[in-house]
Scaffold this motif. Structure first.
Motif, short mmCIF file in Angstrom:
data_model
loop_
_atom_site.label_atom_id
_atom_site.label_comp_id
_atom_site.label_asym_id
_atom_site.label_seq_id
_atom_site.Cartn_x
_atom_site.Cartn_y
_atom_site.Cartn_z
N GLU A 180 0.85 -1.19 0.00
CA GLU A 180 0.00 0.00 0.00
C GLU A 180 0.88 1.23 0.00
N MET A 181 0.42 2.28 -0.65
CA MET A 181 1.20 3.51 -0.76
C MET A 181 0.29 4.69 -0.41
N HIS A 182 0.64 5.39 0.65
CA HIS A 182 -0.10 6.56 1.10
C HIS A 182 0.61 7.80 0.57
N ILE A 183 -0.04 8.53 -0.32
CA ILE A 183 0.56 9.72 -0.90
C ILE A 183 0.16 10.93 -0.05
N HIS A 184 1.15 11.60 0.51
CA HIS A 184 0.91 12.74 1.40
C HIS A 184 1.05 14.06 0.65
N PRO A 185 0.50 15.14 1.17
CA PRO A 185 0.76 16.46 0.59
C PRO A 185 2.25 16.79 0.65
N PHE A 186 2.66 17.74 -0.18
CA PHE A 186 4.05 18.18 -0.19
C PHE A 186 4.43 18.86 1.13
N THR A 187 5.71 18.77 1.47
CA THR A 187 6.27 19.58 2.54
C THR A 187 6.64 20.95 1.97
N LEU A 188 7.07 21.86 2.84
CA LEU A 188 7.48 23.18 2.37
C LEU A 188 8.62 23.10 1.36
N SER A 189 9.62 22.26 1.62
CA SER A 189 10.74 22.16 0.68
C SER A 189 10.29 21.62 -0.66
N GLU A 190 9.33 20.70 -0.65
CA GLU A 190 8.81 20.15 -1.90
C GLU A 190 7.97 21.18 -2.64
N CYS A 191 7.25 22.03 -1.89
CA CYS A 191 6.51 23.13 -2.53
C CYS A 191 7.48 24.10 -3.21
N GLU A 192 8.56 24.40 -2.54
CA GLU A 192 9.56 25.29 -3.12
C GLU A 192 10.09 24.71 -4.43
N GLU A 193 10.38 23.41 -4.42
CA GLU A 193 10.85 22.73 -5.63
C GLU A 193 9.79 22.79 -6.74
N TYR A 194 8.52 22.58 -6.35
CA TYR A 194 7.43 22.59 -7.32
C TYR A 194 7.29 23.97 -7.97
N TYR A 195 7.25 25.02 -7.15
CA TYR A 195 7.09 26.37 -7.70
C TYR A 195 8.24 26.73 -8.64
N LYS A 196 9.46 26.35 -8.27
CA LYS A 196 10.61 26.63 -9.13
C LYS A 196 10.47 25.92 -10.47
N SER A 197 9.97 24.68 -10.43
CA SER A 197 9.82 23.92 -11.68
C SER A 197 8.81 24.55 -12.62
N ARG A 198 7.88 25.33 -12.08
CA ARG A 198 6.85 25.98 -12.89
C ARG A 198 7.19 27.45 -13.18
N GLY A 199 8.38 27.87 -12.77
CA GLY A 199 8.80 29.24 -13.04
C GLY A 199 8.07 30.27 -12.22
N ILE A 200 7.49 29.86 -11.08
CA ILE A 200 6.78 30.79 -10.19
C ILE A 200 7.78 31.30 -9.15
N MET A 201 8.03 32.59 -9.16
CA MET A 201 9.04 33.17 -8.29
C MET A 201 8.41 33.67 -7.00
N MET A 202 8.73 33.00 -5.90
CA MET A 202 8.27 33.42 -4.57
C MET A 202 9.39 33.19 -3.58
N ASP A 203 9.54 34.12 -2.63
CA ASP A 203 10.49 33.86 -1.56
C ASP A 203 9.85 32.92 -0.53
N ARG A 204 10.63 32.49 0.43
CA ARG A 204 10.14 31.50 1.39
C ARG A 204 9.03 32.06 2.28
N TYR A 205 9.04 33.33 2.52
CA TYR A 205 7.99 33.95 3.32
C TYR A 205 6.64 33.79 2.63
N ASP A 206 6.60 33.99 1.31
CA ASP A 206 5.36 33.83 0.57
C ASP A 206 5.00 32.36 0.34
#
Length: 486
Positions: A180-206
């Protein structure tokens, strides 16, 4: 394509291992709606499926009767079979025949390579009186489990169905899923990686603020548009007419659970209890008896990543408490529903308002509770057994009682007394706050009878401003620590 997958390193390792096996494998994948389950499976296997089918959504066909939905599901299953090479275009009578045709399709491939079968949103196929589970049991027990090159992957957002009907099945499928595989939401670091991959520029505060709202749910994050500010994006998703996420809260429960009104009552009660509640308190609030049904519902909420459980160290009987930690639900219930507005630029117009600042402070605490591992790592106690929980107000002889954002009770007899502060700059401790901190320490020492060494810990965005009171804090965890990769 695998290169499009963000994070999910352990999940990819498991998928590769199952792909390399030379025995039949039955993988059940589950997780909250929109978390990225389908994307992971589809991109990892790069459409190398022997058969793939996605069930029709009952949410889109809610106005048709169960019998018509059953027939529609069979008709779509037949189309998928034909699409992957099965040459029988006649209508399918029932699910037993549907799985017989799937068996014929697999056998027609006549190859020793891995036959990968993916059925997405399987719970939707189990319409009333359809006999779906019996047919699936027969297919796997009579054929699939003995087909050494078969990898069957089934996926679903309905956590109750996946747990009750499949993973914890007490009938013919008992113990049949091999993984069985439980897929969890992203962590903050994974969100940062995701936004960078989509060219969305945000600092960590945002990014942190976006996490307070979207909770690391990949599909929600996909609605964020580059070139727009965080505030503009939030207005577009929640406050503009026809916003993409304005109805998502209700849809979430319909997709996750069968009796969704009862689950919503539990979640909405917990949203008002920041320090969590016991099963008895939940039962009284939602008008249910404490017992198996309620226990199963709470377990499903935990398994869906909406709720966490913890044990309060003060309790002699170690009774479990349950705390709502799904950031999206908390934002919707504690902000959107509480502040109805027709202002389509509401978020942009209220950036520095007291109600937004108050919400940010509470939401930051919730972010910390879903990043417990990162906090433990920052404190250097990753290898120490801990119990982590919020702490309720309680009167003592040492002081007037205290409310503590987070307690980290450690096996090495140290107790991190954590205060969480979301600020736009360094946090400053003044005379009054110093008195409150001293009261909290005194309260902890009395209730633990000196058996714990309290260590005052600050978890904040940009650190602590040095002054005459700052030495009260012994450990500091910053926003950057919460972005540590696991």
């Amino acid at each position: 394509m695998k290169e499009l997958i963000i994070a999910r390193k352990e999940e990819q390792r498991v998928l590769q291992s199952l792909k390399n096996e030379n025995t039949a494998q039955f993988l059940a994948v589950y997780g909250r709606r929109r978390v990225g389950k389908t994307f992971l499976i589809r991109e990892f296997f790069e459409d190398s499926f022997s058969f793939k089918h996605t069930a029709l959504s009952p949410l889109e066909l809610k106005d048709i009767n169960p019998d018509a939905l059953y027939k529609a599901q069979l008709a779509e299953f037949k189309k998928s079979l034909v699409r992957y090479g099965h040459n029988n275009d006649n209508p399918i009578a029932d699910w037993f025949e549907a799985f017989d045709r799937l068996r014929e399709l697999i056998e027609s491939k006549r190859t020793r390579e891995r036959a990968i079968v993916f059925i997405d949103e399987m719970p939707w196929l189990d319409t009333p009186r359809a006999g779906f589970i019996s047919a699936l049991e027969h297919f796997w027990n009579d054929y699939g489990s003995g087909k050494h090159n078969l990898l069957l992957i089934v996926c679903g957002s309905s956590t109750t169905w996946m747990l009750d009907k499949l993973i914890h099945n007490q009938g013919g499928l008992y113990g049949r899923t091999t993984k069985e595989m439980h897929i969890h939401p992203f962590t903050l670091s994974e969100c940062e990686e995701y936004y960078k991959s989509r060219g969305i520029m945000m600092d960590r505060y945002d990014i942190l603020q976006s996490y307070m709202i979207l909770g690391g749910v990949a599909y929600y994050m996909s609605y964020m548009e580059k070139g727009r500010s965080l505030a503009q994006n939030i207005d577009s998703l929640f406050f503009c007419q026809g916003g993409r996420l304005e109805d998502e809260y209700n849809i979430l429960f319909t997709s996750l659970f069968g009796e969704n009104d009862k689950y919503q009552k539990i979640v909405e009660f917990l949203s008002k209890n920041r320090y969590g509640a016991t099963q008895d308190e939940i039962a009284n609030a939602v008008g249910m008896s404490r017992g198996g049904t309620l226990s199963k519902m709470i377990k499903a909420l935990v398994k869906s990543d909406l709720v966490i459980s913890y044990y309060d160290f003060k309790g002699s009987n170690k009774e479990a408490y349950y705390k709502l930690t799904d950031l999206f639900c908390l934002f919707y219930l504690n902000f959107v529903r509480k502040h109805p507005t027709t202002n389509q630029t509401f978020w942009q117009d209220n950036q520095n308002s007291p109600k937004l600042n108050a919400w940010r402070g509470l939401a930051f605490e919730d972010v910390c509770f879903v990043h417990q591992n990162e906090i433990r790592h920052a404190l250097g106690i990753g290898g120490v057994h801990t119990e982590i929980y919020p702490w309720r107000n309680e009167s003592t002889t040492a002081g007037k009682g205290a409310q503590i954002d987070m307690i980290i009770d450690r096996a090495d007899r140290v107790m991190n007394v954590c205060e969480m502060k979301f600020t736009i700059g360094e946090f400053t401790i003044d005379k009054n706050y110093d008195a409150a901190l001293r009261n909290k320490i005194a309260t902890v020492m009395e209730l633990t009878r000196g058996r714990r060494n309290p260590q005052m810990t600050l978890i904040t965005t940009y650190g602590l401003k040095d002054n005459q009171y700052s030495n009260r804090i012994q450990r500091i965890v910053t926003m950057n620590d919460l972005f540590t990769k696991r």
